[in-house]
Design a protein around this motif. Structure first.
Motif, mmCIF file in Angstrom:
data_model
loop_
_atom_site.group_PDB
_atom_site.id
_atom_site.type_symbol
_atom_site.label_atom_id
_atom_site.label_comp_id
_atom_site.label_asym_id
_atom_site.label_seq_id
_atom_site.Cartn_x
_atom_site.Cartn_y
_atom_site.Cartn_z
ATOM 1 N N GLY A 147 13.698 0.770 -7.618
ATOM 2 C CA GLY A 147 12.239 0.711 -7.563
ATOM 3 C C GLY A 147 11.617 -0.296 -8.520
ATOM 4 N N PRO A 167 0.837 -1.192 0.000
ATOM 5 C CA PRO A 167 0.000 0.000 0.000
ATOM 6 C C PRO A 167 0.873 1.243 0.000
ATOM 7 C CG PRO A 167 -0.021 -1.057 2.165
ATOM 8 C CD PRO A 167 0.830 -1.906 1.273
ATOM 9 N N ILE A 213 1.152 -0.196 -4.703
ATOM 10 C CA ILE A 213 2.279 -0.363 -5.622
ATOM 11 C C ILE A 213 2.503 -1.846 -5.858
ATOM 12 C CG2 ILE A 213 4.774 -0.131 -5.836
ATOM 13 C CD1 ILE A 213 4.589 2.454 -4.317
ATOM 14 N N SER A 221 14.653 -5.994 -4.898
ATOM 15 C CA SER A 221 14.757 -6.436 -3.498
ATOM 16 C C SER A 221 13.517 -7.217 -3.085
ATOM 17 C CB SER A 221 14.947 -5.235 -2.557
ATOM 18 O OG SER A 221 16.195 -4.629 -2.809
ATOM 19 N N ALA A 267 4.865 -4.212 -6.455
ATOM 20 C CA ALA A 267 6.335 -4.275 -6.429
ATOM 21 C C ALA A 267 6.859 -5.436 -7.267
ATOM 22 C CB ALA A 267 6.820 -4.391 -4.987
ATOM 23 N N ARG A 278 16.367 -0.818 -12.669
ATOM 24 C CA ARG A 278 16.498 0.480 -12.006
ATOM 25 C C ARG A 278 15.998 0.425 -10.570
ATOM 26 N NH1 ARG A 278 13.681 4.364 -16.164
ATOM 27 N NH2 ARG A 278 13.644 2.586 -17.564
HETATM 28 P P1 ADP Z 1 14.460 -2.163 -5.954
HETATM 29 O O1 ADP Z 1 15.134 -3.104 -5.021
HETATM 30 O O2 ADP Z 1 14.529 -2.593 -7.392
HETATM 31 O O3 ADP Z 1 14.917 -0.752 -5.808
HETATM 32 P P2 ADP Z 1 12.094 -2.615 -4.321
HETATM 33 O O4 ADP Z 1 11.750 -4.056 -4.447
HETATM 34 O O5 ADP Z 1 12.784 -2.192 -3.090
HETATM 35 O O6 ADP Z 1 12.878 -2.166 -5.637
HETATM 36 O O7 ADP Z 1 10.760 -1.761 -4.433
HETATM 37 C C1 ADP Z 1 9.805 -1.933 -5.471
HETATM 38 C C2 ADP Z 1 8.648 -0.979 -5.223
HETATM 39 O O8 ADP Z 1 7.942 -1.359 -4.046
HETATM 40 C C3 ADP Z 1 9.089 0.459 -5.001
HETATM 41 O O9 ADP Z 1 8.122 1.300 -5.569
HETATM 42 C C4 ADP Z 1 9.113 0.577 -3.490
HETATM 43 O O10 ADP Z 1 8.883 1.907 -3.091
HETATM 44 C C5 ADP Z 1 7.984 -0.338 -3.073
HETATM 45 N N1 ADP Z 1 8.248 -0.965 -1.758
HETATM 46 C C6 ADP Z 1 9.219 -1.848 -1.484
HETATM 47 N N2 ADP Z 1 9.167 -2.263 -0.197
HETATM 48 C C7 ADP Z 1 8.124 -1.599 0.357
HETATM 49 C C8 ADP Z 1 7.529 -1.587 1.665
HETATM 50 N N3 ADP Z 1 8.028 -2.356 2.652
HETATM 51 N N4 ADP Z 1 6.469 -0.772 1.863
HETATM 52 C C9 ADP Z 1 5.961 -0.023 0.880
HETATM 53 N N5 ADP Z 1 6.464 0.008 -0.380
HETATM 54 C C10 ADP Z 1 7.529 -0.772 -0.650
#
Ligand code: ADP
Ligand code: MG
Length: 238
Positions: free
Chosen positions: A44, A15, A21, A48, A23, A42
């Motif tokens: 986001g 959320p 979002i 991860s 992810a 990139r």
């Molecule tokens: P990366 O590792 O490629 O930078 P992430 O997997 O960390 O990408 O994040 C993917 C998307 O999910 C992003 O828009 C990030 O802001 C969102 N996101 C990741 N973890 C969380 C979380 N715990 N709460 C809310 N949004 C998250």
């Protein structure tokens, strides 16, 4: 080649204010034992989140995840934690070590959880430190080690109980280029030892060190290159 893990259409959303979002969105992936895979994309793009799903740190909202032949998405948190401890070694961008434990004691931790008796534990942990080139640093405190050395201790801890899968999230992101190169050479060596490694990175030159590169965009797989799995699928009849 034997499959180590397979995801079928896994997704994870978070959320964000009034919206959601996505992810990781409908990702299907097969990874064989012994592969060295980079997940790139990139900031986001969901790297991860995907790694955390593969590492059982997050649970997919939909889709299936089979690890070593077992469906793990719906297992209880206790069972997932046990699999995590026994089958997965984690390496993150910043080395997290217990500050009041020596390098050797830090490496021994997974063996303590696994119930290995002390004399055996020392020997196995020393071998792991030796494998990362820190045989002579076992009695140092983390604060007495450089960032690169601390990351090596983390790698020794990640491999010490011989996990089926090694997951690394931007493992060289906080290191200078020479130290980063040493850590990547270490990963290449572990891959040659037959270990399965999945490494997240946003840097092309880091991803290029892996044998297979999966590119994410907006939580989806945009490209999957250098995979023997993929070519064998496309070359097969039918
Ligand atoms: P990366 O590792 O490629 O930078 P992430 O997997 O960390 O990408 O994040 C993917 C998307 O999910 C992003 O828009 C990030 O802001 C969102 N996101 C990741 N973890 C969380 C979380 N715990 N709460 C809310 N949004 C998250
Ligand atoms: Mg990330």
């Amino acid at each position: 080649m034997s499959p180590l893990l397979q995801t079928i259409g896994i997704s994870k959303a978070y959320p964000s204010g009034a919206t959601i979002i996505q992810a990781v969105s409908n990702v299907s992936l097969l990874i064989n034992r012994g592969e060295f895979v980079a997940i790139r994309g990139r900031s986001g793009s969901g790297k991860s989140t995907l790694l955390n799903l593969l590492g059982l740190l997050e649970r997919p909202e939909s889709g299936e995840y089979v690890l070593e032949g077992q469906a793990v998405a719906e297992l209880s948190e206790d069972k997932r934690a046990a699999i995590r401890r026994q089958a997965i070694g984690f390496i993150f961008q910043l080395p997290v070590l217990l500050p009041r434990a020596t390098a050797l004691e830090n490496v021994e931790l997974p063996l303590i959880y696994a119930g290995i008796p002390r004399p055996q534990r020392h020997r196995i942990a020393k071998d792991a430190l030796d494998r990362v080139g820190l045989a002579d640093r076992g009695h140092h405190w983390p604060s007495q080690l450089s960032g690169g050395e601390q990351q090596r201790v983390v790698i020794a801890r990640a491999i010490v109980n011989d996990p089926a899968l090694i997951l690394a999230d931007e493992p060289t992101g906080a290191l200078d280029s020479r130290t980063s190169d040493e850590i990547l050479s270490l990963f290449e060596g572990l891959h040659l030892d037959g270990r399965t490694i999945i490494m997240v990175t946003h840097a092309t030159n880091v991803a290029d060190r892996a044998q297979r590169q999966i590119t994410l965009h907006d939580g989806r797989i945009l490209r999957d290159e250098g995979t023997s799995t993929q070519s064998s699928l496309t070359e097969s009849p039918q």
